[in-house]
Scaffold this active site. Structure first.
Site, PDB file in Angstrom:
ATOM      1  N   HIS A  64       1.265  -0.949   0.003  1.00  0.00           N
ATOM      2  CA  HIS A  64       0.215  -0.022  -0.042  1.00  0.00           C
ATOM      3  C   HIS A  64       1.334   1.036  -0.196  1.00  0.00           C
ATOM      4  O   HIS A  64       1.188   1.716   0.912  1.00  0.00           O
ATOM      5  CB  HIS A  64      -0.832   0.067   1.180  1.00  0.00           C
ATOM      6  N   GLU A 211      -7.781 -11.750   8.157  1.00  0.00           N
ATOM      7  CA  GLU A 211      -6.077 -12.045   8.818  1.00  0.00           C
ATOM      8  C   GLU A 211      -6.402 -11.670  10.181  1.00  0.00           C
ATOM      9  O   GLU A 211      -5.164 -12.194  10.857  1.00  0.00           O
ATOM     10  CB  GLU A 211      -5.946 -10.033   8.408  1.00  0.00           C
TER      11      GLU A 211
END
Ligand code: MCF
Ligand code: FE
Length: 404
Positions: A64, A211
């Protein structure tokens, strides 16, 4: 035509000694220096430094860039406090992250040998940088939005970004792609629409999946720490989907699922059966307290990726590989080192559908040269020494041109 020679070349068959590679923007031939010079007498010869290993350029499938300005703003240690800190600081962090900050991180990735990366983009802010860096970029436009009321508007904005990334010049080496943020943050209706767009245009597809423990508890039981999060920010107390419904949405289209640390054996087997793959981010998982992905039992391809500076301390692929060696401490270290190199070269290229990641005729001439300080004494240890001793590569080529 150029010819590059090195003490070792990392090929799909393993490390080969005292060979050379003839290339233009793609690889033409691999052979002894004498043979290649006889075939291409006009070619410029590049002799790498002593004790060098020629690798295909490394591939970081999940990053990111827009969080590149984070140093100490986001809270590490546990997923939910991190998520609250993202909400608190996101605007400032993204605001501070201008093109020069992001380009600085692309250059840092190049110095670590990364010639290709997958950029997860929530706003499209990094498109210009991704067009300007010489690296190959799979530009994953992120879809996020769980509230049905705003879903159409968010989907419209997402499609604008998809279109913008589709109209980049071929010289920018951008592959447009789609990222579904996660099961807890994307409404199933727009999720299915986005998956259909990926199928229709054959775009690489990715999604964060299972996650944290909090994500699992929320999706399975509508309980846990995400319940108060959704109550506070979205005035809702019920998840928009569940684990199965989310997984089934990708059934007929191989997808790159990021993290999967909290997936159980049944879910991992299902992903394997459907031809999916995993992006494994060892430092991100450790820093956000999410746990360890049991890579020793995986029956599906996985890549090792850095994630963003939102959950890491560098985008250096060798830092990540060293972390993987330490995190997976039960796997014999030499065997693990060999497998890890494969995850950031040929396996990553296969996952992203790119013609790079292998030193083989017809592949893109993307190279990273690793130079050891002395000759490796035993052939079988080259993978480990490469990972342990490399902070930066000594040279890097993309489509035959040198950038480091
Ligand atoms: O992969 C890490 C952790 N898991 C989820 N999301 C993100 C990560 N790093 C950045 N993000 C972004 C994500 O793309 O955080 C934003 C999204 O746009 C807010 S929602 C967690
Ligand atoms: Fe991520």
């Amino acid at each position: 035509m150029k010819i590059i020679s090195a003490n070792f070349i990392y090929t799909p068959e393993g490390f080969v000694e005292n060979q050379a590679v003839a290339f233009t923007d793609t690889i033409s031939q691999i052979g002894s220096l004498e043979t290649l010079q006889a075939s291409y007498p006009e070619a410029k010869h590049i002799q790498t430094e002593p004790n060098s290993i020629l690798f295909p350029g490394f591939i970081n499938t999940h990053v990111h860039l827009e969080f590149s300005s984070n140093k100490t703003s986001l809270k590490y240690g546990s997923f939910m406090p991190w998520l609250y800190s993202v909400i608190e600081h996101r605007e400032d962090l993204v605001g501070e992250c201008d093109n020069s900050v992001m380009m600085g991180e692309c250059e840092a990735m190049m110095r670590s040998g990364i010639t290709t990366f997958g950029a997860i983009s929530s706003f499209g802010n990094e498109l210009e940088v991704c067009e300007n860096t010489p690296q190959r970029v799979v530009f994953f436009n992120e879809l996020i939005g769980s509230n049905a009321q705003y879903a159409d508007m968010l989907y419209g904005d997402f499609m604008e970004r998809v279109k913008a990334s589709m109209s980049c010049k071929p010289s920018s080496r951008i592959t447009p792609a789609i990222a579904i943020h996660s099961p807890y943050s994307v409404h199933p209706i727009i999720l299915q629409k986005a998956v259909n767009v990926a199928k229709e245009h054959k775009l690489p597809l990715s999604a964060h999946f299972l996650e944290s423990q909090a994500e699992r508890e929320w999706l399975e039981h509508g309980e846990g720490e995400l319940k108060s999060f959704f109550k506070k920010y979205f005035s809702t107390e019920t998840p928009v989907t569940n684990i199965q419904e989310f997984m089934y949405a990708f059934d007929t289209y191989p997808t790159h699922f990021t993290h999967c640390v909290q997936a159980n054996q049944v879910e991992l087997d299902y992903l394997a059966q459907k031809g999916h793959s995993i992006a494994h981010c060892p430092r991100s998982n450790r820093y956000l307290g999410c746990g360890r992905l049991p890579i020793e039992n995986l029956k599906l391809p996985f890549t090792v990726a850095t994630d963003g500076l939102s959950s890491n301390d560098s985008l250096n692929i060798f830092d990540e590989l060293r972390a993987a060696l330490l995190l997976h401490n039960d796997i014999p270290i030499q065997e693990l080192a060999i497998n890890l190199l494969k995850t950031v070269t040929s396996d990553a290229a296969d996952v992203l559908g790119l013609n790079c990641g292998k030193i083989e005729a017809e592949r893109a001439a993307d190279f990273a040269i690793v130079t050891l300080r002395e000759a490796p004494k035993r052939h079988e240890e080259i993978a480990l020494w490469s990972i342990l001793h490399t902070k930066e590569v000594s040279a890097l080529y993309i489509e035959g041109e040198q950038y480091v």
